[in-house]
Design a protein around this motif. Sequence first.
Motif, PDB file in Angstrom:
ATOM      1  N   PHE A  27      10.689   1.741  13.037  1.00 61.47           N
ATOM      2  CA  PHE A  27       9.187   2.395  13.416  1.00 61.47           C
ATOM      3  C   PHE A  27       8.811   3.428  12.682  1.00 61.47           C
ATOM      4  N   ASN A  31       7.091   1.913   8.415  1.00 65.52           N
ATOM      5  CA  ASN A  31       5.552   2.111   8.458  1.00 65.52           C
ATOM      6  C   ASN A  31       5.511   3.797   8.591  1.00 65.52           C
ATOM      7  N   ASP A  35       0.334   5.343   9.200  1.00 66.02           N
ATOM      8  CA  ASP A  35      -0.139   4.049   9.593  1.00 66.02           C
ATOM      9  C   ASP A  35      -0.144   3.692  11.023  1.00 66.02           C
ATOM     10  N   MET A  36       0.664   4.050  11.662  1.00 71.03           N
ATOM     11  CA  MET A  36       0.628   3.952  13.110  1.00 71.03           C
ATOM     12  C   MET A  36      -0.761   4.558  13.694  1.00 71.03           C
ATOM     13  N   LEU A  39      -3.526   2.580  12.738  1.00 75.15           N
ATOM     14  CA  LEU A  39      -3.770   1.311  13.734  1.00 75.15           C
ATOM     15  C   LEU A  39      -4.296   1.700  15.178  1.00 75.15           C
ATOM     16  N   GLU A  43      -9.345   0.737  12.374  1.00 73.32           N
ATOM     17  CA  GLU A  43      -8.965   0.537  10.927  1.00 73.32           C
ATOM     18  C   GLU A  43      -9.158   1.394   9.756  1.00 73.32           C
ATOM     19  N   ARG A  44     -10.341   1.628   9.548  1.00 70.47           N
ATOM     20  CA  ARG A  44     -10.424   2.323   8.199  1.00 70.47           C
ATOM     21  C   ARG A  44     -11.319   3.747   8.416  1.00 70.47           C
ATOM     22  N   ILE A 285       3.149  -3.453  24.480  1.00 71.93           N
ATOM     23  CA  ILE A 285       3.143  -4.063  23.168  1.00 71.93           C
ATOM     24  C   ILE A 285       1.428  -4.611  22.995  1.00 71.93           C
ATOM     25  N   GLN A 286       0.776  -4.698  23.838  1.00 67.11           N
ATOM     26  CA  GLN A 286      -0.493  -5.331  23.681  1.00 67.11           C
ATOM     27  C   GLN A 286      -1.461  -3.991  23.401  1.00 67.11           C
ATOM     28  N   GLN A 288      -0.274  -1.382  21.793  1.00 70.27           N
ATOM     29  CA  GLN A 288       0.705  -1.090  20.508  1.00 70.27           C
ATOM     30  C   GLN A 288       1.159   0.578  20.725  1.00 70.27           C
ATOM     31  N   PHE A 290       3.654   2.578  20.459  1.00 74.87           N
ATOM     32  CA  PHE A 290       5.267   2.479  19.846  1.00 74.87           C
ATOM     33  C   PHE A 290       6.057   3.157  20.576  1.00 74.87           C
ATOM     34  N   VAL A 293       7.668   1.032  23.560  1.00 73.40           N
ATOM     35  CA  VAL A 293       8.364  -0.136  22.927  1.00 73.40           C
ATOM     36  C   VAL A 293       9.721   0.428  22.403  1.00 73.40           C
TER      37      VAL A 293
END
Lengths: 325, 469
Positions: A27, A31, A35-36, A39, A43-44, A285-286, A288, A290, A293
């Motif tokens: 985790f 990454n 990055d987390m 996300l 995105e950008r 999970i859906q 995201q 972290f 999870v």
Amino acid sequence: MISYIVRRIAYAIPILIGVNIITFILFFVVNSPDDMARLQLGERRVTQEAIDKWKAERGYDRPLIWNAPADGVKKFSETIFFTNSIRLFMFDFGQSDSGRDIGYDISQRMWPSLAIAVPVLVIGLLLTITLALTVAFFRGTYLDTWAVVLCVAMMSISGLFYIIGGQYLVGKLLHLVPISGFDSGIASVKFILLPVAIGVVGGLGSGIRWYRTIFLEEINKDYVRTARAKGLSESAVLYVHVLRNALIPILTGVVVILPSLFMGSLITEAFFGIPGLGSYTIDAIQRQDFAIVRSMVFLGSFLYIIGLLLTDLSYTVVDPRVRLQ
Amino acid sequence: MRFTLFATDALFFSLILVAVAYVFYASRREHLRAPWRRVARNSLAMAAATVLATFLVIAILDSIHFFPRLAAVDGDEGEIQYASEVISLFDLMVGPVRRQVEKTYSAPFAIYAFSKETIELEDGQTVRDYPRLVYGGAHLADIHERNSDIAKRIVIGVSGALVVWLGLASIVFFWISHKASITFRVGFVRALSGGAPGPARTLMVTTAIIAVVIGLCAVLAPYYHIFGTDKVGTDVLYQALKSIRTGLIIGTLTTLVMLPFAVLLGISAGYFRGWIDDVIQYLYTTLSSIPGVLLIASAALLLDVYMTKHADEFTSLVARADLRLLALCVILGITSWTSLCRLLRGETMKLREVDFVEAARAFGVRHTTIILRHMVPNIMHIVMISIVLDFSGLVLAEAVLSYINIGVDPSMESWGNMINSARLELAREPIVWWSLLAALVFMFILVLAANLFADAVRDAFDPRLRVIS
């Protein structure tokens, strides 16, 4: 006995540490927290300030494992590894990425999970043993052959089909129970019935076949021949002698999953809208998330290791031939 | 056309090559030929194998990808143009079914759309009604002819398929009777009455059924949507057939990924004992104590992060989906090697105490030679059994994982994705059931065949079971 237990526990600790390191690497090292954040925030088109803010809110702005500028013990404790991984050992799960207390959520959500998982296990076990013993009684006949074929067919049906089909048939066509939802106390019974029934039916195929082999293995042993030679009837041999001895592998096999019952079933809970730990995990999970999870990975491994420990102990209890080495 | 090879294609083909090499290797060794002969004599297993072979052929056809050549434009004949979209040989063969895309849902064999639309009549007026489908039953001049048209096509399909099957079967029979030096008629009668050695009759019936199913699809699919269409109007039968490749790849490539780990580590742990054993045991106990779904979910989440970060590296959506499929196989492989490793370790520990291994050691044979010559051949039956037993579980797992959105890419055809998207429509009235049913039926057939075949293989290869029964 006590030294044996202590030794087993001592053996479990490095495994737990290993799990912790694996989750940490997965985790945080594979990454980076950046990055987390990217996300989660989109995105950008996300500024560095927004990322820094997101990290600071969740404590991900610390160094990974070594905080050089800090002094004393804080070199170690003011790091992501300490605050997010070591603390799991104390069952301090911290906050989810959306800011909720994970420990509190878990303590609230494990009861609905248990309300489904325990009846599924108990009813399933009783039903499977009874049916498997009956099939073993008729071994070598057409009934046996077709029962095995039926078991293979039942195993080949996707678990999703049992759930969707059951919901459609019982909930929508017959209107016997609500399709999904949950309630507290005694009112929850009508919500539990269908998931429990589906859980039991879904496990029958592989269960009966597996227990049938266990029974057949026992039937070929010497003590069974002795019992028959004594003049006992076939049913007495099967339901008293064979059943008792076959229960040893069956029950010790069940012990390992006992602690994991807390985790609930992912798919069943998601389909039936049960607010247990399974649907909690799926939601995480859906979304995201972290942090959740990660906590669930640790909790699941911990419970499984407890299960292994209990299995070892149960062997020594039920089978005196097992020596404590 | 210009061929292209995706990573999963390459691995899938190399796996098939390995399988062919194994067949060649096993056919020359009696101790391997004997159990396979026992499998071949089991009629249920051979029926299952026939079904599996049919699925495999479709998957292989679907794994040959290429860019189709575009029709030359006038005046621009010097340069050959290729389409930007990759299709497979299977797509080429089913031709029209792939392109016949409706607007949205339509029921199986429907000629009208599933939902009402505002239609403009010829005289300029508008009414709200179910519009005719663009492709489904479009060839019918009179809509009342639909049932008789379907019946006519079924008759043509069945009889055509049977004629082709009879022709092919006669050739095979002619060849076999020729080899066995009996007349064609005697051989045929003997096979039909069940007197021929092996499950000849079962094979004949199974192949005939498969021929009829293919024949029916061939005459019906270009004119009707046999399993209806999905939300974006794609033919559900086409989707379900495309999903075969996904299912087979997950079921086989995963094993390919985990096999080296399991065999290498399992044998070394059991053979060398000592600290090597401790380390390997620690490794697989740790890995197996993490709940599988959660480990897969974590890895899939990380894959998402990686793909967002490196979005520019993927040339196309298909390449991206393909990489994700490969990653899923690797993840599943990493989570599933532990049980086989444990089995192999136990078996190797038993083997190293056996007399012939001790003799080899006493002669001073090197460890690697002992392992390669004495250990590996003697544990191969366990590997074989676990490969076939794992397959069906992996196919079922794919559906569940795709349902939680941690399975294959959503743009890739798979039974899990079909179920996942159909699930949302169950609340609709009238209910949209065909997508769900098609996925479940296809999955059931594949998994059932795999389970039956796996049972026969296990019974034939496991010496312990032979003693019991």
